[in-house]
Design a protein around this motif. Structure first.
Motif, PDB file in Angstrom:
ATOM      1  N   GLY A 104      -8.325  -0.848  -3.072  1.00 36.52           N
ATOM      2  CA  GLY A 104      -7.198  -0.059  -3.567  1.00 36.52           C
ATOM      3  C   GLY A 104      -6.109   0.270  -2.565  1.00 36.52           C
ATOM      4  O   GLY A 104      -4.680  -0.129  -2.891  1.00 36.52           O
ATOM      5  N   LEU A 105      -6.413   0.357  -1.303  1.00 34.62           N
ATOM      6  CA  LEU A 105      -5.351   0.500  -0.426  1.00 34.62           C
ATOM      7  C   LEU A 105      -5.114  -0.783   0.361  1.00 34.62           C
ATOM      8  O   LEU A 105      -4.509  -0.631   1.576  1.00 34.62           O
ATOM      9  CB  LEU A 105      -6.093   1.571   0.568  1.00 34.62           C
ATOM     10  CG  LEU A 105      -6.120   3.075   0.447  1.00 34.62           C
ATOM     11  CD1 LEU A 105      -6.907   4.082   1.404  1.00 34.62           C
ATOM     12  CD2 LEU A 105      -4.405   3.555   0.439  1.00 34.62           C
ATOM     13  N   ARG A 106      -5.702  -1.839  -0.035  1.00 40.73           N
ATOM     14  CA  ARG A 106      -5.344  -3.128   0.410  1.00 40.73           C
ATOM     15  C   ARG A 106      -5.844  -3.266   1.893  1.00 40.73           C
ATOM     16  O   ARG A 106      -5.312  -3.790   2.811  1.00 40.73           O
ATOM     17  CB  ARG A 106      -4.072  -3.499   0.463  1.00 40.73           C
ATOM     18  CG  ARG A 106      -3.508  -3.216  -1.043  1.00 40.73           C
ATOM     19  CD  ARG A 106      -4.423  -4.150  -2.238  1.00 40.73           C
ATOM     20  NE  ARG A 106      -4.222  -5.499  -2.385  1.00 40.73           N
ATOM     21  CZ  ARG A 106      -3.611  -6.085  -2.966  1.00 40.73           C
ATOM     22  NH1 ARG A 106      -2.719  -5.524  -3.829  1.00 40.73           N
ATOM     23  NH2 ARG A 106      -3.453  -7.405  -2.823  1.00 40.73           N
ATOM     24  N   PRO A 213       7.494   4.333   9.537  1.00 37.27           N
ATOM     25  CA  PRO A 213       6.679   5.392   8.982  1.00 37.27           C
ATOM     26  C   PRO A 213       6.296   5.190   7.618  1.00 37.27           C
ATOM     27  O   PRO A 213       7.180   4.821   6.931  1.00 37.27           O
ATOM     28  CB  PRO A 213       7.274   6.739   9.346  1.00 37.27           C
ATOM     29  CG  PRO A 213       8.673   6.564   9.410  1.00 37.27           C
ATOM     30  CD  PRO A 213       8.972   4.989   9.977  1.00 37.27           C
ATOM     31  N   ALA A 214       5.044   5.405   7.383  1.00 38.07           N
ATOM     32  CA  ALA A 214       4.792   5.327   5.855  1.00 38.07           C
ATOM     33  C   ALA A 214       3.469   6.026   5.456  1.00 38.07           C
ATOM     34  O   ALA A 214       2.969   6.638   6.491  1.00 38.07           O
ATOM     35  CB  ALA A 214       4.268   3.752   5.432  1.00 38.07           C
ATOM     36  N   THR A 215       3.446   6.477   4.277  1.00 37.86           N
ATOM     37  CA  THR A 215       2.194   7.217   3.631  1.00 37.86           C
ATOM     38  C   THR A 215       1.278   6.360   3.058  1.00 37.86           C
ATOM     39  O   THR A 215       1.600   5.581   2.240  1.00 37.86           O
ATOM     40  CB  THR A 215       2.764   8.147   2.801  1.00 37.86           C
ATOM     41  OG1 THR A 215       3.970   8.946   3.250  1.00 37.86           O
ATOM     42  CG2 THR A 215       1.807   9.157   2.308  1.00 37.86           C
ATOM     43  N   ASP A 220      -1.042   8.921  -6.741  1.00 31.79           N
ATOM     44  CA  ASP A 220      -0.595   7.779  -7.526  1.00 31.79           C
ATOM     45  C   ASP A 220      -0.569   8.323  -9.153  1.00 31.79           C
ATOM     46  O   ASP A 220      -1.737   8.002  -9.387  1.00 31.79           O
ATOM     47  CB  ASP A 220      -1.103   6.372  -7.435  1.00 31.79           C
ATOM     48  CG  ASP A 220      -0.107   5.151  -7.699  1.00 31.79           C
ATOM     49  OD1 ASP A 220       1.175   5.378  -8.167  1.00 31.79           O
ATOM     50  OD2 ASP A 220      -0.417   4.020  -7.664  1.00 31.79           O
ATOM     51  N   HIS A 228      -0.313  -0.511  -9.676  1.00 30.25           N
ATOM     52  CA  HIS A 228      -0.748  -0.985  -8.374  1.00 30.25           C
ATOM     53  C   HIS A 228      -2.097  -1.610  -8.702  1.00 30.25           C
ATOM     54  O   HIS A 228      -2.560  -2.552  -7.876  1.00 30.25           O
ATOM     55  CB  HIS A 228      -1.015   0.337  -7.324  1.00 30.25           C
ATOM     56  CG  HIS A 228       0.393   0.855  -6.898  1.00 30.25           C
ATOM     57  ND1 HIS A 228       0.710   2.159  -7.039  1.00 30.25           N
ATOM     58  CD2 HIS A 228       1.082   0.058  -6.040  1.00 30.25           C
ATOM     59  CE1 HIS A 228       1.968   2.243  -6.230  1.00 30.25           C
ATOM     60  NE2 HIS A 228       1.958   1.423  -5.885  1.00 30.25           N
ATOM     61  N   GLN A 231      -1.608  -5.360  -9.139  1.00 29.36           N
ATOM     62  CA  GLN A 231      -1.301  -6.110  -7.929  1.00 29.36           C
ATOM     63  C   GLN A 231      -2.768  -6.475  -7.518  1.00 29.36           C
ATOM     64  O   GLN A 231      -2.789  -7.465  -6.727  1.00 29.36           O
ATOM     65  CB  GLN A 231      -0.654  -5.236  -7.026  1.00 29.36           C
ATOM     66  CG  GLN A 231       0.701  -4.888  -7.076  1.00 29.36           C
ATOM     67  CD  GLN A 231       1.424  -4.028  -6.106  1.00 29.36           C
ATOM     68  OE1 GLN A 231       0.704  -3.042  -5.514  1.00 29.36           O
ATOM     69  NE2 GLN A 231       2.755  -4.020  -5.744  1.00 29.36           N
TER      70      GLN A 231
ATOM     71  N   ILE B   7       6.927  -3.353  -6.121  1.00 25.68           N
ATOM     72  CA  ILE B   7       6.433  -2.056  -5.367  1.00 25.68           C
ATOM     73  C   ILE B   7       5.724  -2.503  -4.187  1.00 25.68           C
ATOM     74  O   ILE B   7       4.912  -3.563  -4.341  1.00 25.68           O
ATOM     75  CB  ILE B   7       5.943  -1.150  -6.271  1.00 25.68           C
ATOM     76  CG1 ILE B   7       4.598  -1.766  -6.888  1.00 25.68           C
ATOM     77  CG2 ILE B   7       6.891  -0.513  -7.138  1.00 25.68           C
ATOM     78  CD1 ILE B   7       4.046  -0.826  -8.046  1.00 25.68           C
ATOM     79  N   THR B   8       5.445  -1.745  -3.245  1.00 24.83           N
ATOM     80  CA  THR B   8       4.696  -2.147  -1.942  1.00 24.83           C
ATOM     81  C   THR B   8       3.241  -1.951  -2.523  1.00 24.83           C
ATOM     82  O   THR B   8       3.085  -1.275  -3.338  1.00 24.83           O
ATOM     83  CB  THR B   8       4.916  -1.215  -0.942  1.00 24.83           C
ATOM     84  OG1 THR B   8       4.789   0.305  -1.291  1.00 24.83           O
ATOM     85  CG2 THR B   8       6.084  -1.256  -0.326  1.00 24.83           C
ATOM     86  N   TRP B   9       2.406  -2.801  -1.877  1.00 28.12           N
ATOM     87  CA  TRP B   9       1.073  -2.949  -2.074  1.00 28.12           C
ATOM     88  C   TRP B   9       0.345  -1.651  -1.727  1.00 28.12           C
ATOM     89  O   TRP B   9       0.495  -1.072  -0.682  1.00 28.12           O
ATOM     90  CB  TRP B   9       0.244  -4.066  -1.512  1.00 28.12           C
ATOM     91  CG  TRP B   9       0.887  -5.373  -2.156  1.00 28.12           C
ATOM     92  CD1 TRP B   9       1.710  -5.746  -3.118  1.00 28.12           C
ATOM     93  CD2 TRP B   9      -0.055  -6.862  -2.100  1.00 28.12           C
ATOM     94  NE1 TRP B   9       1.343  -6.769  -3.534  1.00 28.12           N
ATOM     95  CE2 TRP B   9       0.510  -7.555  -2.873  1.00 28.12           C
ATOM     96  CE3 TRP B   9      -1.200  -6.950  -1.200  1.00 28.12           C
ATOM     97  CZ2 TRP B   9       0.219  -9.054  -2.744  1.00 28.12           C
ATOM     98  CZ3 TRP B   9      -1.585  -8.425  -1.619  1.00 28.12           C
ATOM     99  CH2 TRP B   9      -0.921  -9.179  -2.192  1.00 28.12           C
ATOM    100  N   GLY B  10      -1.009  -1.197  -2.627  1.00 27.28           N
ATOM    101  CA  GLY B  10      -1.721  -0.255  -2.186  1.00 27.28           C
ATOM    102  C   GLY B  10      -1.080   1.015  -2.359  1.00 27.28           C
ATOM    103  O   GLY B  10      -1.681   2.142  -1.693  1.00 27.28           O
ATOM    104  N   GLY B  11       0.136   1.260  -2.958  1.00 29.45           N
ATOM    105  CA  GLY B  11       0.643   2.571  -3.146  1.00 29.45           C
ATOM    106  C   GLY B  11       1.183   3.176  -2.037  1.00 29.45           C
ATOM    107  O   GLY B  11       1.346   4.359  -1.879  1.00 29.45           O
ATOM    108  N   LEU B  12       1.621   2.137  -0.877  1.00 25.08           N
ATOM    109  CA  LEU B  12       2.434   2.610   0.091  1.00 25.08           C
ATOM    110  C   LEU B  12       3.571   3.258  -0.075  1.00 25.08           C
ATOM    111  O   LEU B  12       4.354   2.922  -0.956  1.00 25.08           O
ATOM    112  CB  LEU B  12       2.638   1.588   1.188  1.00 25.08           C
ATOM    113  CG  LEU B  12       1.401   1.042   1.934  1.00 25.08           C
ATOM    114  CD1 LEU B  12       1.903   0.026   2.771  1.00 25.08           C
ATOM    115  CD2 LEU B  12       1.004   2.117   3.131  1.00 25.08           C
ATOM    116  N   VAL B  13       4.032   4.468   0.774  1.00 27.98           N
ATOM    117  CA  VAL B  13       5.174   5.288   0.217  1.00 27.98           C
ATOM    118  C   VAL B  13       6.068   4.916   1.787  1.00 27.98           C
ATOM    119  O   VAL B  13       5.522   5.427   2.485  1.00 27.98           O
ATOM    120  CB  VAL B  13       5.118   6.708   0.198  1.00 27.98           C
ATOM    121  CG1 VAL B  13       6.583   7.221  -0.279  1.00 27.98           C
ATOM    122  CG2 VAL B  13       4.279   6.935  -1.136  1.00 27.98           C
ATOM    123  N   MET B  14       7.000   4.299   1.497  1.00 24.18           N
ATOM    124  CA  MET B  14       7.838   3.905   2.675  1.00 24.18           C
ATOM    125  C   MET B  14       8.858   4.693   3.165  1.00 24.18           C
ATOM    126  O   MET B  14       9.567   4.461   4.260  1.00 24.18           O
ATOM    127  CB  MET B  14       8.264   2.369   2.581  1.00 24.18           C
ATOM    128  CG  MET B  14       7.266   1.369   2.314  1.00 24.18           C
ATOM    129  SD  MET B  14       6.062   1.167   3.474  1.00 24.18           S
ATOM    130  CE  MET B  14       6.748   0.811   4.762  1.00 24.18           C
TER     131      MET B  14
END
Lengths: 401, 98
Positions: A104-106, A213-215, A220, A228, A231, B7-14
């Protein structure tokens, strides 16, 4: 006419576990996190020796459980590292929750799975119940038939997982004991060739990239979770195209070409066995014996189970009169089994009216010999002749009296 | 709302601080009501609020951000002067419409 020259490897006799460790040494990953004792195999023991001897640059994290091993790999992968690990049987089962986090986090983590049964009754010998149990976790799954494929899959796995159209974790399976703990012939490529083939991992996002920076792993909600997940289906579907591409590139280098499936004497076959993994060799011997008796028998080896190569399977089985799907796992409650459910679906959806029966075989490390596969072919001939497939679910070489 | 392709893969928050854009106020089943006369502006509620929903200006409580307050009631529990009371969200809404 130019003659193709392939890279020559060094022929060695190694146990399958050592083969994986050797491939990992050549890949030289950034991080390996693993639980060092039972149910682990010699893969991690051998690789940790390479770390101690300074043969790799890897950060080796000895963790307290398989759950922690996978969790550490996920953290490392999010931080932009190429993370590898290995597990088997009950260890994979303990990872189950976080397998879904990795996909899920790829996180394109590559993991060798030495296939073992799941207890109870207590058994650590080979079957494929462990990986079949993880089949829907969003990981690409490929299997090896012999020691050479163990090596080749370990190297290709990295490229498949990290491909920008996939970016999903991959598990490559090898039979416990039969491959994992048994000496076999394997051609080991020069270090430099492997290094070049796998290349440098370039993550699209990284926790350590402080300029962007990213979270990672945020909550979700119902508003985006579904998108997601969609994807992930895309990445998995793309793997159907990428796996043969990587396999062909590897073939141009080594002379050993790989795809999604591998047919043996199948073109004109009336009856066929579909099988995954190390017992394929015995099935091929059975084909030779049956052919000597005038029976048009063939084998379709499934190299890739996730994503399921439905079109390739249907194309290969088209024209067969009866097919036996060999199932080396104990997954209960279905009318058929994980593999044959997929095969039946592939054939039904393409309106191919082929008789399909499922044979569970080889559970808990029981050997299946060519004579037993010959019996399967004789059963298939009868099904083809009479048109009666019942019982559709059978147990091969089970004491049933 | 964006499509899965955008949207970004994997639920990434940019982008940092993006939780401000995520309004959680409609999760609330009870609403904090501040009695300004009892409030001494000690800001204990501001310290304890898990969602940063206590609005403060010049060291004084000026209101509660109802777009983000989830109605957990921690502020009411912690307030030493009992200046915050929790009321039923439906009743609070009905009251506001009057």
């Amino acid at each position: 006419m130019s003659e193709t020259t392939y890279v020559k490897g060094k022929v060695r006799a190694l146990e399958g576990d050592m083969v994986v460790a050797e491939a990992m040494r050549q890949i030289n990953p950034d991080v390996v996190a693993a639980y060092p004792i039972t149910p682990q195999t010699e893969i991690v023991q051998t690789f940790s020796g390479f770390v101690a001897d300074g043969l790799v640059d890897t950060e080796f994290i000895a963790v307290e459980s398989e759950h922690a091993a996978m969790s550490s790999c996920i953290g490392a992968s999010c931080a932009g590292a190429r993370a590898l690990t290995a597990t088997c049987g009950a260890g994979l089962a303990l990872m189950w929750e976080v397998l879904w986090c990795a996909s899920g986090l790829r996180c394109p983590i590559s993991m060798a799975v030495v296939n073992r049964s799941l207890s109870a009754p207590l058994n650590i010998l080979t079957d494929q119940t462990d990986m079949m149990g993880a089949r829907d976790a969003g990981w690409v799954q490929i299997f090896a038939e012999n020691h050479q494929e163990v090596y080749d899959n370990a190297i290709q796995a990295v490229r498949i997982a990290e491909h920008p159209d996939i970016v999903l974790p991959i598990m490559h399976g090898l039979a416990g004991f039969v491959l994992g703990h048994t000496l076999g012939r394997v051609e080991i490529l020069p270090d430099e060739v492997v290094k070049q083939f796998v290349g440098q991992y370039k993550p699209s996002h990284s926790l350590l990239d402080i300029d962007h920076p990213a979270t990672f792993g945020a909550y979700d909600h119902w508003d985006y979770f579904f998108e997601h997940k969609r994807q992930q289906w895309e990445g998995m579907n793309n793997a159907l195209k990428v796996i043969p591409e990587v396999g062909q590139e590897f073939g141009r280098l080594t002379g050993r070409y790989y795809g999604l499936v591998e047919p043996y004497m199948l073109d004109d076959a009336d009856v066929a066995i579909l099988i995954i993994g190390s017992a394929t060799g015995a099935a091929k011997v059975a084909v030779d014996q049956m052919r000597a008796d005038g029976v048009k028998a063939g084998v379709l080896k499934l190299r890739c189970f996730r994503p399921f190569p439905a079109q390739a399977v249907a194309d290969a089985l088209k024209g067969r009169k009866a097919v036996a799907v060999m199932e080396r796992s104990s997954c209960f409650g279905g009318e058929t089994s994980p593999v044959s459910a997929e095969v039946c679906s592939a054939l039904y959806l393409r309106s191919l009216p082929i008789k399909v029966v499922t044979y569970v075989y080889g559970l808990g490390g029981r050997d299946t010999v060519p004579d037993e596969f010959c019996q399967v072919y004789r059963d298939l001939l009868k099904i083809a002749e009479t048109g009666v497939a019942e019982p559709i679910f059978r147990y091969l070489a089970l004491r049933d009296y | 709302m964006k499509s899965w392709k955008e949207i970004t893969w994997g639920g990434l928050v940019m982008e940092p601080g993006s939780s401000v854009a995520y309004e959680t106020g409609d999760w609330r089943s009870s609403r904090p009501i501040l009695d300004e006369e009892k409030c001494s502006n000690c800001l204990v509620c501001w310290v304890f609020c898990p969602d940063g929903a206590i609005q403060v200006e010049n060291s004084k409580v000026v209101g509660i951000d109802l777009k983000h307050c989830k109605g957990c009631g921690i502020c009411a529990e912690e307030c030493p002067r009992k200046a915050i009371t929790m009321v039923d969200e439906c009743e609070a809404k009905a009251e506001a419409l009057k």
